[in-house]
Design a protein around this motif. Structure first.
Motif, PDB file in Angstrom:
ATOM      1  N   ARG A 148       0.801  -1.223  -0.133  1.00 17.13           N
ATOM      2  CA  ARG A 148      -0.078   0.050  -0.095  1.00 17.13           C
ATOM      3  C   ARG A 148       0.850   1.111  -0.138  1.00 17.13           C
ATOM      4  NH1 ARG A 148      -3.102  -0.136   5.438  1.00 17.13           N
ATOM      5  NH2 ARG A 148      -1.305  -1.166   6.079  1.00 17.13           N
ATOM      6  N   THR A 150       0.211   5.731  -0.134  1.00 17.87           N
ATOM      7  CA  THR A 150      -0.828   6.880  -0.186  1.00 17.87           C
ATOM      8  C   THR A 150      -0.138   8.310  -0.915  1.00 17.87           C
ATOM      9  OG1 THR A 150      -1.876   6.292   1.942  1.00 17.87           O
ATOM     10  CG2 THR A 150      -2.141   8.628   1.062  1.00 17.87           C
ATOM     11  N   THR A 161      -5.312   6.305  -1.070  1.00 15.90           N
ATOM     12  CA  THR A 161      -4.621   5.243  -0.882  1.00 15.90           C
ATOM     13  C   THR A 161      -4.770   4.159  -2.102  1.00 15.90           C
ATOM     14  OG1 THR A 161      -4.466   5.425   1.428  1.00 15.90           O
ATOM     15  CG2 THR A 161      -4.172   3.134   0.627  1.00 15.90           C
ATOM     16  N   GLY A 163      -3.346   0.144  -3.484  1.00 16.09           N
ATOM     17  CA  GLY A 163      -2.866  -0.887  -3.120  1.00 16.09           C
ATOM     18  C   GLY A 163      -2.796  -2.322  -4.036  1.00 16.09           C
ATOM     19  N   SER A 229      -8.057   1.253  -5.049  1.00 18.14           N
ATOM     20  CA  SER A 229      -7.674   2.320  -4.197  1.00 18.14           C
ATOM     21  C   SER A 229      -8.936   3.320  -3.730  1.00 18.14           C
ATOM     22  CB  SER A 229      -7.102   3.398  -5.482  1.00 18.14           C
ATOM     23  OG  SER A 229      -8.287   3.803  -6.473  1.00 18.14           O
TER      24      SER A 229
END
Length: 289
Positions: A148, A150, A161, A163, A229
């Motif tokens: 992850r 951001t 965020t 991932g 996201s």
């Protein structure tokens, strides 16, 4: 998956036995009587030709199956599929989550976007990084690790965020999960919304569950990865009406996520991370590390 017990087919009155092909030992001991009608040479020749053609087609199909190494003649495993599974621990983080992402035409009305990475989490298990219900939904493909990061936009007013869930699944399982998401509308369910990655000391310090405004989840089928996201406001304001990205990007929407372009943020960042992943897989396949 254990084989299922045979199901007995029944009628209204009594069970219908399963079909069993006749045994060659049940054939009559003497040949059937001739019908008294002579077989025409043309018919016989045509029958022979059909048999030869049929055998040729069967042989060709079998040969094609042997050449591909798949007795079921199913779709081949995509190139780089196996290599992609190990990228989470063999590729530098800057290649998976670049410090800067350029989103040409990714904003509302085709506006350009630029996103800057402000936080990266250590790789970890699905539990804790994802909502429990989303973890359960992804169980059929098996979670190896979650990565992850951001990002924030150029104005520092939005945070997102993004991932990547690396799975244990083979292509058929990923295709099945992709179909399930599409047919069951799982992409649009708020109870499957991904979790955020807050970043203390940054504009994403207050980016928690209540600040989630829009999200995007994509199950890839050419690599064993689920990309997602979730976006929100950098001022930590709570959002009472979160919307999936495709809905927030639709014309005529008047919700806060739609009017602020947070749907575009979620989808745009996911797209760039997904493209980068495929490029990294291609590079790793040509030049294994």
């Amino acid at each position: 998956m254990p084989p299922q017990a045979p199901v007995e087919t029944t009628t209204r009155l009594r069970p219908v036995p399963a079909y069993e092909p006749p045994s060659p030992y049940d054939a009559p001991s003497r040949p059937p009587a001739a019908s008294g009608r002579k077989r025409r040479p043309g018919v016989t020749a045509a029958a022979v030709v059909c048999v030869v053609l049929g055998l040729g087609l069967l042989a060709g199909a079998a040969t094609g199956s042997w050449l591909t190494g798949d007795s079921a003649a199913g779709p081949a495993r995509p190139a780089g599929y196996g290599e992609a599974r190990t990228l989470w621990h063999s590729v530098p983080v800057d290649r998976l989550f670049p410090p800067t992402l350029k989103g040409d035409g990714a904003g509302p009305g085709g506006a350009d976007r630029v996103w800057t990475r402000i936080a990266v989490a250590p790789d970890g298990p699905c539990a804790g990084a994802l909502d429990p219900l989303l973890v359960k939904t992804l169980q059929p493909v098996g979670c190896l690790r979650v990565l992850r990061a951001t990002y924030t936009d150029a104005t520092s007013s939005h945070v997102t965020t993004v991932g990547m869930v690396f799975t244990e699944a083979e292509p058929d399982a990923m295709r099945a999960l992709n179909t399930r998401f599409a047919e069951s509308g799982l992409q649009e369910r708020a109870d499957l919304m991904p979790r955020t990655l807050p970043a203390p000391g940054t504009v994403a310090a207050g980016f928690g569950d209540r600040q989630r405004a829009s999200w995007w989840v994509r199950v890839l089928t050419d690599v064993p990865v689920v990309v997602y996201s979730v976006s929100g406001f950098a001022d930590a304001r709570p959002v009472t009406d979160p919307q999936p990205a495709d809905e927030a990007m639709a014309a005529g929407q008047t919700t806060a996520p739609a009017q602020s372009g947070l749907g575009h943020e979620a989808k745009g960042i996911t797209d760039r991370i997904e493209r980068g992943l495929r490029k990294t897989v291609a590079t790793a396949t040509k030049d294994p590390q």
